[in-house]
Enzyme design. Sequence first.
Site, PDB file in Angstrom:
ATOM      1  N   ASP A 200       0.876  -1.160   0.000  1.00  0.00           N
ATOM      2  CA  ASP A 200       0.000   0.000   0.000  1.00  0.00           C
ATOM      3  C   ASP A 200       0.922   1.220   0.000  1.00  0.00           C
ATOM      4  O   ASP A 200       2.095   1.125   0.339  1.00  0.00           O
ATOM      5  CB  ASP A 200      -0.881  -0.033   1.243  1.00  0.00           C
ATOM      6  CG  ASP A 200      -1.729   1.209   1.386  1.00  0.00           C
ATOM      7  OD1 ASP A 200      -2.331   1.620   0.386  1.00  0.00           O
ATOM      8  OD2 ASP A 200      -1.756   1.775   2.493  1.00  0.00           O
ATOM      9  N   ASP A 202      -0.194   5.091   0.809  1.00  0.00           N
ATOM     10  CA  ASP A 202      -0.493   6.100   1.828  1.00  0.00           C
ATOM     11  C   ASP A 202      -0.496   5.470   3.220  1.00  0.00           C
ATOM     12  O   ASP A 202      -1.148   4.447   3.450  1.00  0.00           O
ATOM     13  CB  ASP A 202      -1.839   6.745   1.549  1.00  0.00           C
ATOM     14  CG  ASP A 202      -1.848   7.523   0.239  1.00  0.00           C
ATOM     15  OD1 ASP A 202      -2.619   8.470   0.123  1.00  0.00           O
ATOM     16  OD2 ASP A 202      -1.061   7.177  -0.678  1.00  0.00           O
ATOM     17  N   ASP A 357      -1.888  -0.916   5.727  1.00  0.00           N
ATOM     18  CA  ASP A 357      -2.331  -0.441   7.040  1.00  0.00           C
ATOM     19  C   ASP A 357      -3.838  -0.322   7.191  1.00  0.00           C
ATOM     20  O   ASP A 357      -4.338  -0.239   8.311  1.00  0.00           O
ATOM     21  CB  ASP A 357      -1.714   0.938   7.311  1.00  0.00           C
ATOM     22  CG  ASP A 357      -2.384   2.027   6.492  1.00  0.00           C
ATOM     23  OD1 ASP A 357      -3.004   2.921   7.083  1.00  0.00           O
ATOM     24  OD2 ASP A 357      -2.293   1.986   5.247  1.00  0.00           O
TER      25      ASP A 357
END
Length: 413
Positions: A200, A202, A357
């Site tokens: 991922d 961001d 996250d």
Amino acid sequence: MEETIRKEQILVRITGQDRPGLTASVMGILAKYDAQILDIGQADIHSTLSLGILIRMDEVHSGQVMKELLFKATELGVNIGFSPIGDDEYENWVGHQGKNRYILMVMGRQLEARQIAEATSVIADQGLNIDSIIRLTGRKSIKNPAKHVRACIEFSLRGEPRDRAEMQSKLMRLSSQLEMDFSFQRDDMFRRMRRLICFDMDSTLIQTECIDELAERNGVGDQVRAITESAMRGEIDFKESFTRRVALLKGLDVSVMQDIADHLPITEGVDRLMTILKRCGYKIAILSGGFTFFGEHLQRKYGIDYVYANELEVGEDGKLTGRYVGEIVDGHRKAELLKLIAQVEKVNLAQTIAVGDGANDLPMISEAGLGIAFHAKPRVVANAKQSINTIGLDGVLYFLGFKDSYLGEQGKL
């Protein structure tokens, strides 16, 4: 009738100050009497040697061998002991070697006896046996403690957990209580043969949400941030939240994106991680619910192989229209892309890694051979089998089995 020469097994244990040539001296004596080596293991802690050798040899020579080894040990200034191992005892031990094997890694900024005690108690409660303990990180300096210090210990385990789900749950609870991270993996051929890693972007590779940065520049930061947080917690559908947030960016000049890209806050450990992954031939992908503009910026910076993210529509006046182009990269799409890239690269799914996250990362984290939640939201940590919360993103390297001593100058802090 020719008498059959009886053979016996003897476990030789040597401890003391290590020095070059010690093992060679011992093996030289054993070689002289044609001893068969059934097992051998050695560990060195602060220049203190612990060496074990299980030998099988003719019974008529065993007394002389032990005598010569005892003299040699005295000459070298080390301690030596001998234990006879019966045939039945040996066969029983051999029979247990076929059991399943697992690797438990314990990691944190630093590790204390309390943390190791809790981890080993979980191991014991599950009926697993510790075969070896290895330190993966470099030794900590006392006089000059380094910034971003980290410690990682690997336990090699034999057996089958009584209740793997319960074990995983307990490890995760300890992780939050004692400021340490765990990775519990089956020790199979794929563990050290990972080949594709998908990140991922961001709040994983970078310590911000790009859409929030854009929103701040457009004066709608609070509105977008509230929607973002709700989506990452899994409270609202990602596609709906994405559409609503992008609409709030309408009218922002596209030149702002380059300024944001030039000042992206890179997550601790990313530079080190990317250097080592590229050097070791990993294929690297960004699978992001963010924007291709920023993903491609990181791609150029780190030599990343694949970038899949969302494309913002830009009007003829050079301003964002509040719409996006093409299919949204949501959680389901991330999992699809991981499998697609693995297929293109001819990589077994068990050799893939996914790191993220947010709730929209859970599908790819679950699909990958090794899924890692990184400084993740509670829901993600609860559903991931591995998580990193105490150190930087280069902690992924230890979950892949790397040791600091393997990495040379480029692997140093």
